[in-house]
Design a protein around this motif. Sequence first.
Motif, PDB file in Angstrom:
ATOM      1  N   ASN A  62       4.680 -61.337  12.509  1.00  0.00           N
ATOM      2  CA  ASN A  62       5.087 -62.663  12.033  1.00  0.00           C
ATOM      3  C   ASN A  62       6.166 -63.276  12.926  1.00  0.00           C
ATOM      4  N   LEU A  63       7.132 -62.462  13.359  1.00  0.00           N
ATOM      5  CA  LEU A  63       8.183 -62.977  14.247  1.00  0.00           C
ATOM      6  C   LEU A  63       7.601 -63.364  15.607  1.00  0.00           C
ATOM      7  N   GLU A  64       6.615 -62.607  16.057  1.00  0.00           N
ATOM      8  CA  GLU A  64       5.953 -62.931  17.325  1.00  0.00           C
ATOM      9  C   GLU A  64       5.164 -64.229  17.192  1.00  0.00           C
ATOM     10  N   ARG A  65       4.469 -64.398  16.076  1.00  0.00           N
ATOM     11  CA  ARG A  65       3.694 -65.617  15.824  1.00  0.00           C
ATOM     12  C   ARG A  65       4.595 -66.846  15.779  1.00  0.00           C
ATOM     13  N   SER A  66       5.822 -66.674  15.272  1.00  0.00           N
ATOM     14  CA  SER A  66       6.765 -67.797  15.214  1.00  0.00           C
ATOM     15  C   SER A  66       7.604 -67.925  16.477  1.00  0.00           C
ATOM     16  N   ALA A  67       7.289 -67.128  17.497  1.00  0.00           N
ATOM     17  CA  ALA A  67       7.950 -67.168  18.809  1.00  0.00           C
ATOM     18  C   ALA A  67       9.416 -66.726  18.767  1.00  0.00           C
ATOM     19  N   ALA A  68       9.786 -65.925  17.763  1.00  0.00           N
ATOM     20  CA  ALA A  68      11.149 -65.400  17.686  1.00  0.00           C
ATOM     21  C   ALA A  68      11.295 -64.112  18.489  1.00  0.00           C
ATOM     22  N   ALA A  97      14.404 -68.785  21.354  1.00  0.00           N
ATOM     23  CA  ALA A  97      14.222 -69.420  20.037  1.00  0.00           C
ATOM     24  C   ALA A  97      14.627 -68.456  18.927  1.00  0.00           C
ATOM     25  N   GLY A  98      14.303 -67.181  19.082  1.00  0.00           N
ATOM     26  CA  GLY A  98      14.694 -66.173  18.100  1.00  0.00           C
ATOM     27  C   GLY A  98      16.195 -65.996  18.040  1.00  0.00           C
ATOM     28  N   ALA A  99      16.851 -66.065  19.193  1.00  0.00           N
ATOM     29  CA  ALA A  99      18.319 -65.946  19.233  1.00  0.00           C
ATOM     30  C   ALA A  99      18.976 -67.128  18.524  1.00  0.00           C
ATOM     31  N   GLN A 100      18.416 -68.321  18.691  1.00  0.00           N
ATOM     32  CA  GLN A 100      18.951 -69.498  17.998  1.00  0.00           C
ATOM     33  C   GLN A 100      18.759 -69.373  16.489  1.00  0.00           C
TER      34      GLN A 100
END
Length: 158
Positions: free
Chosen positions: A87-93, A113-116
């Motif tokens: 799920n995190l990969e799908r949301s580009a985090a 984007a995940g860091a933000q």
Amino acid sequence: MSKRGHSAQVPAVGEAKRGERGYLGYLLRQAQVAHRQNMEHALAGTGLTLPQFSVLTMLAAYPGASGADLARLSLLTPQTVSVIVANLERSAAVARRAHAVHGRIQHLDVTPAGAQLLARCRARVNAVDAALRSGLSAQDEAVIRRWLVQVATRQITE
């Protein structure tokens, strides 16, 4: 309910066995549940669940960790972490990258984007963390931290 049709008088949190006279293990669990609820409330509306936040936090702290590493670090099952990472990969985090030598091994990294996203969530949960320390001296906090680590690392040998 009892056989007579009425329930027992249950004490409120902080009273009787749910208070300072309670069993330490129960009090730890009670505190953990309250902390989880506070964290979930703080994360509401961020797009991350508490388990996702935990995985993203651990991945930011330990870049390149494997899924198995993240499961151990996040105190979640490997199956749960696998779903969370997808799920995190799908949301580009998060992003996967192949190991430099062993191409079949996949490493995970937090994306910009995940860091933000993590920074926005961290700003919200900092208040929960501050509330945990409220009323504690630095010395008391150090004692509690040391005790919690001892509890987590102590092995029962009997």
